[in-house]
Scaffold this motif. Structure first.
Motif, PDB file in Angstrom:
ATOM      1  N   LEU A   1      -0.829   0.338 -11.134  1.00  0.00           N
ATOM      2  CA  LEU A   1      -0.871   0.426  -9.663  1.00  0.00           C
ATOM      3  C   LEU A   1      -2.080  -0.354  -9.136  1.00  0.00           C
ATOM      4  CD1 LEU A   1       0.039   4.164  -8.876  1.00  0.00           C
ATOM      5  CD2 LEU A   1       1.525   2.207  -9.301  1.00  0.00           C
TER       6      LEU A   1
ATOM      7  N   ARG B   1       2.104   9.402  -5.521  1.00  0.00           N
ATOM      8  CA  ARG B   1       2.428  10.758  -5.085  1.00  0.00           C
ATOM      9  C   ARG B   1       3.645  11.319  -5.815  1.00  0.00           C
ATOM     10  NH1 ARG B   1       2.745  11.422   1.240  1.00  0.00           N
ATOM     11  NH2 ARG B   1       4.950  11.014   0.883  1.00  0.00           N
ATOM     12  N   ALA B   2       4.535  10.403  -6.258  1.00  0.00           N
ATOM     13  CA  ALA B   2       5.725  10.853  -6.993  1.00  0.00           C
ATOM     14  C   ALA B   2       5.349  11.301  -8.397  1.00  0.00           C
ATOM     15  CB  ALA B   2       6.774   9.740  -7.031  1.00  0.00           C
ATOM     16  N   GLY B   3       4.066  11.179  -8.749  1.00  0.00           N
ATOM     17  CA  GLY B   3       3.611  11.815  -9.969  1.00  0.00           C
ATOM     18  C   GLY B   3       3.317  10.899 -11.138  1.00  0.00           C
ATOM     19  N   THR B   4       3.008   9.630 -10.868  1.00  0.00           N
ATOM     20  CA  THR B   4       2.690   8.767 -11.999  1.00  0.00           C
ATOM     21  C   THR B   4       1.337   9.167 -12.578  1.00  0.00           C
ATOM     22  OG1 THR B   4       2.571   6.499 -12.785  1.00  0.00           O
ATOM     23  CG2 THR B   4       1.508   6.947 -10.694  1.00  0.00           C
ATOM     24  N   VAL B   5       1.203   8.998 -13.897  1.00  0.00           N
ATOM     25  CA  VAL B   5      -0.061   9.320 -14.550  1.00  0.00           C
ATOM     26  C   VAL B   5      -0.753   8.036 -14.960  1.00  0.00           C
ATOM     27  CG1 VAL B   5       0.627  11.574 -15.378  1.00  0.00           C
ATOM     28  CG2 VAL B   5       1.211   9.555 -16.731  1.00  0.00           C
ATOM     29  N   ASP B   6      -0.223   6.928 -14.457  1.00  0.00           N
ATOM     30  CA  ASP B   6      -0.507   5.613 -14.986  1.00  0.00           C
ATOM     31  C   ASP B   6      -1.152   4.766 -13.896  1.00  0.00           C
ATOM     32  OD1 ASP B   6      -0.235   4.338 -17.327  1.00  0.00           O
ATOM     33  OD2 ASP B   6       1.828   3.658 -17.005  1.00  0.00           O
TER      34      ASP B   6
ATOM     35  N   ARG C   1       0.825  -1.214   0.000  1.00  0.00           N
ATOM     36  CA  ARG C   1       0.000   0.000   0.000  1.00  0.00           C
ATOM     37  C   ARG C   1       0.858   1.263   0.000  1.00  0.00           C
ATOM     38  NH1 ARG C   1      -3.631  -2.752   3.472  1.00  0.00           N
ATOM     39  NH2 ARG C   1      -2.666  -1.932   5.361  1.00  0.00           N
ATOM     40  N   THR C   2       1.866   1.303   0.897  1.00  0.00           N
ATOM     41  CA  THR C   2       2.706   2.500   0.994  1.00  0.00           C
ATOM     42  C   THR C   2       3.502   2.712  -0.283  1.00  0.00           C
ATOM     43  OG1 THR C   2       2.862   2.366   3.395  1.00  0.00           O
ATOM     44  CG2 THR C   2       4.609   3.573   2.278  1.00  0.00           C
ATOM     45  N   THR C   3       4.065   1.639  -0.830  1.00  0.00           N
ATOM     46  CA  THR C   3       4.869   1.769  -2.048  1.00  0.00           C
ATOM     47  C   THR C   3       4.018   2.320  -3.189  1.00  0.00           C
ATOM     48  OG1 THR C   3       6.218  -0.106  -1.334  1.00  0.00           O
ATOM     49  CG2 THR C   3       6.402   0.544  -3.635  1.00  0.00           C
ATOM     50  N   LEU C   4       2.821   1.761  -3.359  1.00  0.00           N
ATOM     51  CA  LEU C   4       1.945   2.236  -4.431  1.00  0.00           C
ATOM     52  C   LEU C   4       1.509   3.679  -4.170  1.00  0.00           C
ATOM     53  CD1 LEU C   4      -0.243  -0.973  -4.989  1.00  0.00           C
ATOM     54  CD2 LEU C   4       1.707  -0.195  -6.344  1.00  0.00           C
ATOM     55  N   GLY C   5       1.257   3.999  -2.911  1.00  0.00           N
ATOM     56  CA  GLY C   5       0.876   5.367  -2.554  1.00  0.00           C
ATOM     57  C   GLY C   5       1.994   6.358  -2.853  1.00  0.00           C
ATOM     58  N   LEU C   6       3.230   5.959  -2.556  1.00  0.00           N
ATOM     59  CA  LEU C   6       4.371   6.845  -2.806  1.00  0.00           C
ATOM     60  C   LEU C   6       4.608   7.011  -4.304  1.00  0.00           C
ATOM     61  CD1 LEU C   6       6.839   5.592  -0.018  1.00  0.00           C
ATOM     62  CD2 LEU C   6       5.688   7.812  -0.092  1.00  0.00           C
ATOM     63  N   VAL C   7       4.402   5.925  -5.074  1.00  0.00           N
ATOM     64  CA  VAL C   7       4.553   6.017  -6.536  1.00  0.00           C
ATOM     65  C   VAL C   7       3.520   6.996  -7.084  1.00  0.00           C
ATOM     66  CG1 VAL C   7       4.295   4.792  -8.735  1.00  0.00           C
ATOM     67  CG2 VAL C   7       5.588   3.728  -6.861  1.00  0.00           C
TER      68      VAL C   7
END
Lengths: 312, 312
Positions: free
Chosen positions: B261, B252-257, B244-250
């Motif tokens: 996820l 938040r890091a700005g993925t548009v995809d 959950r945290t890893t996907l949340g950080l991805v």
């Protein structure tokens, strides 16, 4: 030897880690060149000198020869702690010089040597490793991440106090909350060790939140998650592996967006966090990841210098 | 009661989980409607009937009334196992009818009731929970994920054999390899329990790989990772939280995809895996996540039916 140690702010076990001088020496040079950290390299002088030459650093850092190397597979048995190992010589130099000590060697061996050479702070039963893990917001301190594999409940309660000090001085959290890692949030649930530790924690100088579970570690539920060194080490490495697998699965599921994946990978990489602090000793000790690259070693040296400045 | 239980292939503790009948009843209806699983609902008949009405399922599934509910905070003490609880009544019905049993109740309480009602298979010292975790390729069976918090080394060695059977029959792995979860790969490293279990595993009917570490759990290093129920439960929940945290950080890091996820989140969601199997009993028991949604309960009922067909 005493004078040599006194000049350096950080003493580095140049023989530690999976790659030895090939990564530790360029790491030390990087810490010096980029951050002004004076590193004293301890280990086999011929191997260290060869790497210094390779990286144009002859004469740039002090070197102290030590004949022996404690193998990575060594867990801390007596025979290994010949006074001539880079670990033992390095710890002694750090003690005499009031310097921080850094090693990417076997955690068990570093703990044993550091305890022997530096000694525990008054009243501390066993040392504990602390790591600051990136959580959804800020960091969570995980303690003990592998210092003491079979602690008593009293030791676990002390780890909570050590982790609280660390969160306060290193992360700047004014009044850190502490969660006891267990298998359910309700009081009284857990294994024997957790049930015993839960009875002691309300009397410790910490803000005790109660039990937390595995999913709380990265959720930011508490500032400090306290556990025994076996569970803590397994959780730390499970998280490292889980971040890699999650990012790998996202990439394989067809993302075209590599930047955010790399950003998150960097957050959890050894190069970023710089290793774990061994708390409870009369001196600063940083244990870097066994697989540390030169960049990870450099980061560990910088972290060690900063921890020493904070009295950790 | 015996006749009632005999007709159903899956007996469901309708009162279990954080949400009780509000999720278990629609879950049971979904398992029946989409997968033809005949579910017997056990619990407070008035509450169950109300949910059946709400979902247009009156008369569709059998209902067995049970007066009492064991609270989620109950860890398995004696007082809670009144014979009238939905857990105890459900386990009894499953035993008499040769049906599988499913509960999203407190793991500790499910284990205690199931052992009492169903009994252990001959020679089995304690039951163990097994979960199949998605790894980089295929699945890794983690056992014990929370059945027995304080096992002996003999019990851990048995868990390895139970996990091997599970990997063989449920995942179809012909000759599963087993790793013992520890803090270093070298033999002899770990806590006392691991060091003792490592001495027993070479004599068990399993293909023993040796020690593995936390990062091996999702790496596919071995087919089965064996550990005590405390460590296993903490690791399981740490991985759930870390995904959950890893996907949340991805994100938040700005993925548009978002698609990849969501695909990875689904892989690790309770709705997908359907819960953990309690191994070592004379009957099939599936423990669903306490926070199970109706979809997760439905999946657990399907998994339980399939496990029973495999003799697990």
């Amino acid at each position: 030897m005493g004078e040599t140690g006194g000049a350096a702010r950080v003493v580095l076990d140049a023989m530690g880690g999976d790659h030895g001088p090939a990564e530790t020496v360029p790491g030390a040079l990087a810490a010096h060149r980029a951050h002004g950290v004076p590193v004293l390299l301890v280990g086999r002088a011929d191997e260290i000198d060869e790497e210094l030459r390779r990286h144009g650093g002859v004469g740039e850092l002090e070197v102290q020869h030590a004949d022996d190397v404690i193998p990575m597979a060594e867990r801390g048995s007596n025979a290994a702690f010949q006074s001539k190992s880079s670990l033992m010589v390095g710890c002694e130099l750090a003690r005499r010089g009031g310097a921080a000590f850094v090693s990417a060697g076997s955690t068990g061996a570093v703990v044993t040597c550091a305890v022997r050479a530096l000694g525990r702070r008054e009243g501390v039963l066993r040392p504990a490793l602390a790591v600051a893990l990136p959580a959804m917001s800020g960091f969570t301190v995980l303690v003990d991440a592998g210092g003491t594999a079979d602690p008593s409940a009293e030791m676990v309660a002390q780890f909570a106090a050590l982790g609280t000090e660390y969160a306060r001085s290193v992360l700047g959290v004014a009044d850190p909350s502490v969660g006891l890692l267990s298998i359910a949030a309700e009081p009284g649930k857990g294994n024997r060790l957790v049930r015993d530790a839960a009875l002691l924690l309300p009397d410790m100088p910490v803000r005790f939140h109660g039990n937390v579970e595995g999913h709380d570690v990265l959720a930011g539920t508490v500032d400090v998650v306290v556990t025994d060194g076996f569970t803590g080490n397994v959780v730390l490495k499970s998280i490292e592996g889980c971040v890699r697998t999650t990012l790998g699965l996202v990439a394989r599921a067809g993302t075209v967006d590599a930047g955010p994946l790399e950003a998150v990978a960097r957050l959890y990489a050894a190069d970023t966090h710089g290793g774990a602090a061994l708390l409870g000793l009369t001196g600063t000790v940083v244990v870097a990841h066994g697989s540390s690259s030169a960049a990870a070693v450099a980061r560990a040296c910088v972290v060690a210098r900063d921890l020493a400045a904070e009295g950790q």
